[in-house]
Scaffold this active site. Sequence first.
Site, PDB file in Angstrom:
ATOM      1  N   HIS A 120       0.881  -1.173   0.000  1.00 49.57           N
ATOM      2  CA  HIS A 120       0.000   0.000   0.000  1.00 49.57           C
ATOM      3  C   HIS A 120       0.918   1.222   0.000  1.00 49.57           C
ATOM      4  O   HIS A 120       1.996   1.184   0.604  1.00 49.57           O
ATOM      5  CB  HIS A 120      -0.829   0.119   1.279  1.00 49.57           C
TER       6      HIS A 120
ATOM      7  N   ASP B 107       2.332   1.964   3.319  1.00 45.20           N
ATOM      8  CA  ASP B 107       3.245   0.962   3.899  1.00 45.20           C
ATOM      9  C   ASP B 107       4.695   1.361   3.660  1.00 45.20           C
ATOM     10  O   ASP B 107       5.548   1.146   4.513  1.00 45.20           O
ATOM     11  CB  ASP B 107       3.098  -0.417   3.230  1.00 45.20           C
TER      12      ASP B 107
ATOM     13  N   GLU C  12      -9.212 -13.637  -1.965  1.00 45.73           N
ATOM     14  CA  GLU C  12      -8.450 -14.031  -0.777  1.00 45.73           C
ATOM     15  C   GLU C  12      -9.130 -15.222  -0.097  1.00 45.73           C
ATOM     16  O   GLU C  12     -10.345 -15.215   0.109  1.00 45.73           O
ATOM     17  CB  GLU C  12      -8.353 -12.838   0.178  1.00 45.73           C
TER      18      GLU C  12
ATOM     19  N   ASP D 238     -11.071 -12.405  10.052  1.00 45.71           N
ATOM     20  CA  ASP D 238      -9.997 -12.524   9.069  1.00 45.71           C
ATOM     21  C   ASP D 238      -8.676 -12.715   9.825  1.00 45.71           C
ATOM     22  O   ASP D 238      -8.002 -11.742  10.133  1.00 45.71           O
ATOM     23  CB  ASP D 238      -9.985 -11.209   8.266  1.00 45.71           C
TER      24      ASP D 238
HETATM   25  C1  XLS Z   1      -7.807  -6.949   4.124  1.00 48.19           C
HETATM   26  C2  XLS Z   1      -7.285  -7.076   2.771  1.00 48.19           C
HETATM   27  C3  XLS Z   1      -6.097  -6.195   2.453  1.00 48.19           C
HETATM   28  C4  XLS Z   1      -5.908  -6.114   0.967  1.00 48.19           C
HETATM   29  C5  XLS Z   1      -5.083  -4.956   0.521  1.00 48.19           C
HETATM   30  O1  XLS Z   1      -8.582  -7.760   4.600  1.00 48.19           O
HETATM   31  O2  XLS Z   1      -6.983  -8.420   2.532  1.00 48.19           O
HETATM   32  O3  XLS Z   1      -4.964  -6.678   3.106  1.00 48.19           O
HETATM   33  O4  XLS Z   1      -5.338  -7.284   0.459  1.00 48.19           O
HETATM   34  O5  XLS Z   1      -5.662  -3.744   0.832  1.00 48.19           O
HETATM   35 NI    NI Z   2      -5.966  -9.213   0.912  1.00 45.95          NI
HETATM   36 NI    NI Z   3      -7.755 -10.152   4.424  1.00 49.11          NI
END
Ligand code: XLS
Ligand code: NI
Ligand code: NI
Length: 445
Positions: free
Chosen positions: A105, A108, A272, A311
């Site tokens: 990001h 980051d 994801e 998560d």
């Molecule tokens: C959060 C997301 C984040 C994205 C990038 O849950 O997975 O990490 O991958 O902004």
């Molecule tokens: Ni992610």
């Molecule tokens: Ni995530």
Amino acid sequence: MSDQPEFFPDIPVIRYRGPDCDDPLSFRWYDADRVVAGRRMEDHLRLAVCYWHSFVWGGTDIFGEGTLDRPWNRPGRDPMEAAREKMAAAFEFFAKLGVPFFCFHDRDIAPAGATFKESCANLDVMVDEAGAQMERTGVRLLWGTANLFSHPRYAAGAATNPNPEVFAHAAAQVAHALDATHRLGGANYVLWGGREGYDTLLNTDLRRETDQLARFLHLVVEHKHRIGFAGTILIEPKPAEPSKHQYDRDAATVAGFLARHGLDGEVKVNLEVNHATLAGHSFHHEVATALAAGILGSVDANRGDAQNGWDTDQFPNSVEELTLALYEILRSGGIGAGGFNFDTKLRRQSVARDDLFHGHIGAMDTLGRSLLAAASLLESGDLEDRLRDRYAGWNGPLGTDILEGRRTLADLHQVVLDADLDPPSVSGRQELLENIVNRHVERAR
Ligand code: XLS
Ligand code: NI
Ligand code: NI
């Protein structure tokens, strides 16, 4: 950049030593150069380390302070100096691990300044620094993204904010982050809408907010073409967290959204694993759904914890789960310009510096082994042949007449009457198929 002592001085470059090796700082399955199903393992998987969980996050949780040894996060540090130190440690890690890619990001890699102008200037400096590190190590950028969720200004959303000035701010940030990604030769650009959702419908105009989101995406796509960025724009679906409900809930929701707003063909998804399970789906489901809609772009590889409803972003360790996903990806021709980004974080008690290596080594071995199992499954034709036979009837005259629009409902009424159609039931063979998958998982070497 190199006058700094190593952050991981005791860790060697990690090498492949085969499944029988017991050294925990070696790969047992991830063998970058091994050719599997016509391609090097490295080129199939296109693995990436994420900057945020591994180098930014200090081990805080909602109840506790940071636990991890991340000297650049210490209070009182000069922010740019800390950013440089963090980047040197990150690239040392990428190079020792031998991953071909990383992801970041904007915030980051470079600290926010007192003004937007200063934030842009900081980012520009650190993008140059990243460019030099990439050149030195050969590590490439899988994707860049903008952090549109941490700053208090985004509490009520970025693109979906009730205030157009916040929308403008988010747009400005994405313009700069997309330029940065382009400068670094990024293969994709990701938009994860953590705050693009609602906490209560009592203060939310759903129609308006989703229209704003579509407008925002159109602006991003337009900017991508304007600057000549050849990478893919990816939306990362997630059903909730931090918002109570996120608009980009899952692959199917995003596919519908893109089609409704004329964005199909321009935007794909970054799926994801832990977001799939949060949405109540298997990861296999999400991958198959995105592939069926033609929108699979890339993957954030991690795992959740069946006991928790959030998560947890743990390192992947299920060969079966990833074999099924990789099987779908392989049979559709591969991940293309996407890859597998480890959107994974250590547990808060994993405070030793080498823990970061153990997490990633295990994850890379899991993916390597899953790739072998998926390739073996595909090459055997054990599932593919059965799938083809299952639908074979659709290649006959009745099937093609129906699909090509040569039969009305009334015609079909007549067909069934005339021939007294009474098709027999056929076994779905689920248990047999599950055993076939297990056999390939067990045997792949
Ligand atoms: C959060 C997301 C984040 C994205 C990038 O849950 O997975 O990490 O991958 O902004
Ligand atoms: Ni992610
Ligand atoms: Ni995530």
